[in-house]
Design an enzyme around this catalytic site. Structure first.
Site, PDB file in Angstrom:
ATOM      1  N   GLU A 140      -4.976  -8.159  -4.418  1.00 29.13           N
ATOM      2  CA  GLU A 140      -6.204  -8.185  -2.307  1.00 29.13           C
ATOM      3  C   GLU A 140      -4.389  -7.009  -1.215  1.00 29.13           C
ATOM      4  OE1 GLU A 140      -4.474  -9.604   1.986  1.00 29.13           O
ATOM      5  OE2 GLU A 140      -2.750  -9.381   0.291  1.00 29.13           O
ATOM      6  N   CYS A 183       0.782  -1.180   0.075  1.00 30.01           N
ATOM      7  CA  CYS A 183       0.021   0.406  -0.166  1.00 30.01           C
ATOM      8  C   CYS A 183       0.840   1.420   0.146  1.00 30.01           C
ATOM      9  CB  CYS A 183      -0.747  -0.786   1.052  1.00 30.01           C
ATOM     10  SG  CYS A 183      -1.630   1.336   1.600  1.00 30.01           S
ATOM     11  N   ARG A 216      -9.013  -7.825   4.990  1.00 31.17           N
ATOM     12  CA  ARG A 216      -8.918  -7.378   4.039  1.00 31.17           C
ATOM     13  C   ARG A 216      -8.991  -7.324   2.708  1.00 31.17           C
ATOM     14  NH1 ARG A 216      -5.477  -7.503   7.308  1.00 31.17           N
ATOM     15  NH2 ARG A 216      -3.153  -8.252   7.458  1.00 31.17           N
ATOM     16  N   ARG A 246      -8.324 -11.203  10.599  1.00 29.77           N
ATOM     17  CA  ARG A 246      -8.235 -10.311  10.068  1.00 29.77           C
ATOM     18  C   ARG A 246      -8.604 -10.465   8.871  1.00 29.77           C
ATOM     19  NH1 ARG A 246      -2.186 -11.609   8.997  1.00 29.77           N
ATOM     20  NH2 ARG A 246      -1.559 -11.502   7.283  1.00 29.77           N
TER      21      ARG A 246
END
Length: 497
Positions: free
Chosen positions: A269, A222, A315, A313
């Protein structure tokens, strides 16, 4: 992988150069021996293992398998179907790894390995299985059967997304990963045929050199986008394209490959925070490029891994099709969180049922090694740190869990102190870290997945990985639509100034 972690990979890659250069070479590692392979027990070793002394170039071949030698330097001739003894396995392995790397993988010191190599001492029985499981390449993944579809694996890490799409009948034709330690783990688990290319730094690969493929997979870091180039062209009244918007980021490399190869579909992802990163501008730019510049039908969804594994988690998954194939998230099969597995499903049972070759377990009962229990000093520090922040009204602190709980997110920094997931061992004993195998299970990897690196590297790799069954659930949704997309002619990308 964050931008900082990506930068750290560059650092380690440079540091790894001198170490890998010290590996011994042999006359067999020449072009004349290309294609050599030998069978060892049930494993067949091909020349394309993905592990080499130098960074492979596009279109090059990896060094072929090297026959093992005895302590006098003579080749040990192999008879197909006849298993090698432990000494021969050690010799064979030392042709591929340094003594230190072998020692690290087997949980012993380098002097012990050297004594085994010179036959001064006899290796214990578990060494044979440990070498086969952690250091030797698998039988080739290449199949003569036609694949349902082909895909490429960018920013591949240790291959979590690849496992998911192979499960739907896909075949990987190109991999890119530049962290040398992740490459080692990847190569230990996927042994491809000569048609597969394993590249390092994707920024150094020309898009025309990437093989044609049906699906592009990428878990890119990112990074914020600079608007300087776009603002300048706006001021001049000139058109601009994705190169202006994304240049200097790793998403640019994803976009240029999509633009050149026009795959039927892609799956990207990233962390959930991509949606809010740089006040939402990062995701907005990505979607604008994919939809308006590249012409794909794109949709996104945030998925929590705890549908499948005992870990919180979240995503973001970005799915795009070249043509509108009718992809919808409504068909996504997510198990109910209320009935999702708890940590008991991934923790070592410590009842003697697990392999003797796993060095993080010890004794007849295969108890978790005391090395994973926090020291009194570290445990006191973590408790004091948490107490200090509680007083300030902050939520920082360690995450103490039991077999009945769901863990926090496993991060790449887990190797530092393990604070986000500490397993309770009762009131009379300090908590412990997860072992690398437990981390693998927490990410959805099964016990056949090989871990040939140190604990520190393993923690980083699993902390950066995808939750395999999450990606598998999306792959299952995408796979039937790829055949439909194959019947439609790919549209050309829009030319931009």
């Amino acid at each position: 992988m964050s931008g900082a972690e990506y930068a750290e990979c560059r650092k380690h890659r440079k540091e790894a150069g001198p170490a890998t250069a010290r590996r011994r070479q042999s006359p067999a590692e020449t072009p004349s021996a290309a294609g050599a392979a030998c069978q060892i027990g049930a494993d067949t070793f091909s020349s394309n293992t993905g592990i080499s002394e130098t960074e492979p170039q596009i279109g090059s071949h990896h060094a072929p398998a090297v026959p093992p030698r005895d302590r006098f330097g003579h080749n040990v001739h192999l008879i197909p179907g006849v298993p090698m003894n432990t000494y021969s396995l050690i010799d064979y392995t030392l042709e591929r790894y340094t003594t230190r790397e072998v020692a690290m993988a087997l949980g012993v010191d380098a002097r012990t390995v050297r004594r085994w190599q010179t036959r001064e001492t006899e290796p214990p029985p578990y060494v044979d299985d440990a070498i086969r499981q952690r250091l030797l390449p698998l039988a080739s993944n290449a199949s003569s059967e036609p694949a349902a579809f082909t895909f490429i694996d960018l920013f591949a890490g240790i291959g979590g997304m690849r496992l998911a799409f192979e499960g739907q009948g896909g075949r990987c034709v190109f991999t890119s990963e530049w962290d040398p330690y992740a490459r080692k783990t990847y190569a230990a688990n996927f042994n491809d045929g000569p048609d597969h290319v394993f590249a390092g730094d994707i920024t150094a690969v020309h898009e025309k050199d990437v093989p044609d493929h049906d699906v592009l997979l990428a878990g890119f870091p990112c990074q914020p986008f600079s608007i300087a180039g776009v603002s300048k062209k706006n001021a001049l009244g000139r058109p601009h394209g994705f190169a202006d918007k994304t240049q200097g980021t790793l998403f640019f490399d994803v976009a240029r490959i999509i633009a050149e190869k026009r795959p039927k579909a892609f799956l990207l992802e990233n962390v959930k925070n991509l949606a809010s990163h740089d006040k939402g501008r990062t995701l907005s730019t990505i979607l604008d490029v994919l939809r308006n510049e590249l012409g794909y039908t794109v949709t996104t969804k945030v998925i929590n891994g705890k549908h499948f594994v005992p870990q919180h988690r979240e995503r973001i998954i970005i799915v795009g099709f070249r043509e509108d194939a009718g992809f919808s998230w409504e068909g996504l099969d997510l198990p109910e969180i209320e009935t999702a597995p708890k940590l008991a499903s991934i923790l070592h049972p410590q009842d003697g049922s697990e392999p003797e070759s796993w060095t993080f377990l010890e004794g007849a009962k295969r108890k978790v090694s005391a090395n994973y229990t926090l020291s009194d000093k570290l445990w006191a520090y973590l408790q004091n740190y948490a107490a200090k922040h509680r007083e300030k009204g902050n939520g920082f602190g360690f995450g103490l869990v039991t077999a009945k709980d769901t863990a926090r997110t496993l991060s790449a920094r887990y190797y530092k102190d393990g604070s986000e997931i500490l397993v309770s061992q009762g009131t009379k004993k300090n908590p412990r870290r997860l072992t690398p195998r437990e981390c693998a299970r927490l990410m959805g990897f099964d016990d056949t997945f090989r871990i040939p690196v140190s604990d520190t590297r393993a923690y980083k790799q699993f902390g950066n990985s995808v939750v395999v069954p999450v990606i598998a659930s999306v792959a299952k949704l995408m796979a039937p639509l790829l055949e439909e997309a194959a019947t439609k002619k790919p549209a050309k990308t829009r030319k931009v100034a």
